[in-house]
Design an enzyme around this catalytic site. Structure first.
Site, PDB file in Angstrom:
ATOM      1  CE  LYS A 110      -3.926  -2.516   1.363  1.00 15.66           C
ATOM      2  NZ  LYS A 110      -3.719  -3.833   1.958  1.00 15.66           N
TER       3      LYS A 110
HETATM    4  C1  LIG Z   1      -4.319  -4.828   1.553  1.00 16.43           C
HETATM    5  C2  LIG Z   1      -3.543  -6.078   1.437  1.00 16.43           C
HETATM    6  C3  LIG Z   1      -3.981  -7.120   0.612  1.00 16.43           C
HETATM    7  C4  LIG Z   1      -5.271  -7.053  -0.144  1.00 16.43           C
HETATM    8  O1  LIG Z   1      -5.242  -6.096  -1.158  1.00 16.43           O
HETATM    9  P1  LIG Z   1      -6.596  -5.569  -1.830  1.00 16.43           P
HETATM   10  O2  LIG Z   1      -6.198  -4.479  -2.708  1.00 16.43           O
HETATM   11  O3  LIG Z   1      -7.461  -5.142  -0.711  1.00 16.43           O
HETATM   12  O4  LIG Z   1      -7.159  -6.740  -2.556  1.00 16.43           O
HETATM   13  C5  LIG Z   1      -3.167  -8.224   0.503  1.00 16.43           C
HETATM   14  N1  LIG Z   1      -2.012  -8.329   1.205  1.00 16.43           N
HETATM   15  C6  LIG Z   1      -1.564  -7.364   2.001  1.00 16.43           C
HETATM   16  C7  LIG Z   1      -0.304  -7.548   2.748  1.00 16.43           C
HETATM   17  C8  LIG Z   1      -2.313  -6.191   2.140  1.00 16.43           C
HETATM   18  O5  LIG Z   1      -1.866  -5.217   2.929  1.00 16.43           O
END
Ligand SMILES: *Cc1c(COP(=O)(O)O)cnc(C)c1O
Length: 452
Positions: A110
């Site tokens: 993210k």
């Molecule tokens: C947020 C997250 C996901 C899921 O991603 P999405 O975009 O919500 O599908 C998977 N793995 C990790 C480590 C995350 O932080």
């Protein structure tokens, strides 16, 4: 380039306006009015650095921001990553690659979007001379990434809600140990979906939204989806040429934000063969892609907490395309889902496959991947390592550093995964502001902190 709402009841927004609003006022999500065709640009993009590629990409989507500003922002955002490649592509075998998306400050993918989003907020505050309240809900990684994108920035107060006791301890520390006065980490009773519901309630109150100048930060901001398109293009360009056309991206999925970005890149002309949606035991998306049925169940906490989601908020973007961009149908369908109805869509020949993995298999898979490739996968990434397509190349998107989830990983591999930034955190005091699960209490807290 303008941005429209999936539900069709807002005027077209510029990129900057759509980013600032986060969620459209009709409850829908922003999307580009038309997806550009990027296929003619790929060859020229092959030699760019990651920040250069991101700047080129964003100039197309936000031409109102001058090219030099994009260069400055992407350079600053991605200079905080600890790998020169920003998103290194590692080869495990001829058929299998891992795209590591966790070299940013909070060690999860993210950061790609939220480092940039923090800089976009900063730009807006400067242009408008108006304080901004940033609000979001998190199952762990969005919140810490958002906080690290905004902490210490003048003119921004950031409020992050999370389900008390349901985020990993180190994730909570990343949110609550920053020492920054503009950061408010708020544990709440209930699940991630409950916290997300409260965020939506706040945005449903226009008087409040304008009083505190509220902006949504979470998996639904359009800037996030677009920033994530870039690393699919990057990875594709790094693959050997003969692998590119057949590549399947395998994406650990919860809110459908990451994989949605990949699909959009494909629609814009990235010639990959498809995607596998890899879920944990919270398998609403797996069930949808297997059967066409979309029905929310109860969230069951798992070893991969950032995917413990049953209401995949970005899925509405995909529905918009599946329903032929018919915004009235999207609106109707979302209302039915909200009432708890089961929704069935015709199964389309799609570029998506799906898989799911329970906790016991996650633990076994981490051990197996370690044994087979001497590669340490975190529990989210582990969900991808199953059901590999025999006839094509797979690129697994590794979404978090194993050091964020040390217990499960140590159990499986026999050694504790460490990361220096997390070691530092372990000694710092935790500062949280617990609130009841109640929109009025939350609004009062935000008003107080913003001074509105
Ligand atoms: C947020 C997250 C996901 C899921 O991603 P999405 O975009 O919500 O599908 C998977 N793995 C990790 C480590 C995350 O932080």
């Amino acid at each position: 380039m303008f941005y429209i709402s999936t539900r069709g009841q807002t005027r077209p927004h510029t990129f900057t306006e759509a980013v600032e609003a986060g969620l459209a006022t009709d409850g829908g999500l922003f999307l580009p009015e038309k997806l550009p065709d990027l296929s003619g640009k790929l060859a020229a993009w092959a030699s760019l650095s990651y920040p250069e590629l991101a700047a080129e990409f964003f100039q197309i989507f936000a031409p109102e921001i001058p090219a030099e500003e994009w260069q400055t922002m992407t350079t600053e955002a991605y200079s905080r990553f600890d790998s020169p490649d920003v998103a290194p592509l590692r080869k495990l075998s001829d058929k299998l690659y891992v795209l590591e998306l966790w070299h940013g400050p909070t060690l999860a993918f993210k950061d790609f979007a939220l480092q940039l989003l923090g800089l976009l907020y900063k730009r807006q505050v400067k242009l408008k001379g108006k304080k901004l309240a940033v609000l979001g809900a998190t199952s762990g990684d969005t919140g810490s990434a958002a906080i690290h994108g905004c902490m210490g920035q003048d003119g921004i107060e950031i409020f992050i809600l999370y389900p008390n006791g349901r985020v990993a301890p180190l994730q909570e520390r990343q949110m609550a140990c920053t020492g920054a006065a503009n950061v408010h980490a708020i544990p709440m009773p209930g699940t991630f979906d409950d916290a997300q519901g409260l965020v939506k309630e706040c945005f449903g109150d226009p008087a409040f939204v304008s009083a505190v100048n509220l902006s949504a930060v979470n998996s639904i901001n359009i800037a996030r989806v677009l920033a994530q398109c870039v690393y699919y293009i990057w990875a594709w360009l790094k693959l050997p040429e003969e692998a590119r056309a057949t590549v399947e991206f395998v994406v650990p999925t919860g809110n459908f934000g990451n994989v949605m970005a990949g699909w959009m890149a494909q629609q814009m002309g990235l010639p990959c063969s498809g995607f596998r949606v890899a879920t944990n035991q919270n398998d609403i998306l797996y069930r949808f892609f297997e059967t066409g049925d979309y029905k929310q169940g109860e969230v069951a906490p798992s070893f991969a907490p950032s995917m413990d989601i049953q209401a995949a908020s970005n899925f509405e973007r995909y529905l918009y395309f599946m329903l032929g961009k018919d915004q009235n149908r999207v609106r109707e369908l979302m209302l039915r889902l909200k009432k708890g109805d089961r929704v069935t869509l015709p199964k389309v020949a799609s570029t998506f496959r799906a898989s799911r993995m329970d906790d016991a298999t996650i633990a076994q898979t981490i051990a197996q991947v370690w044994q087979d490739y001497q590669y340490v996968a975190d529990p989210h990434t582990a969900c991808a390592f199953t059901d590999m397509a025999a006839d094509r190349v797979s690129v697994v998107l590794s979404t978090a550093s194993p050091a964020k989830f040390p217990e499960v990983v140590q159990e499986a591999t026999g050694s504790e995964p460490l990361h220096p930034s997390l070691e530092l955190l372990k000694a710092l005091p935790l500062e949280t502001h617990p609130l009841p699960s109640n929109a009025e209490a939350l609004k009062a807290f935000i008003r107080e902190k913003v001074g509105a």
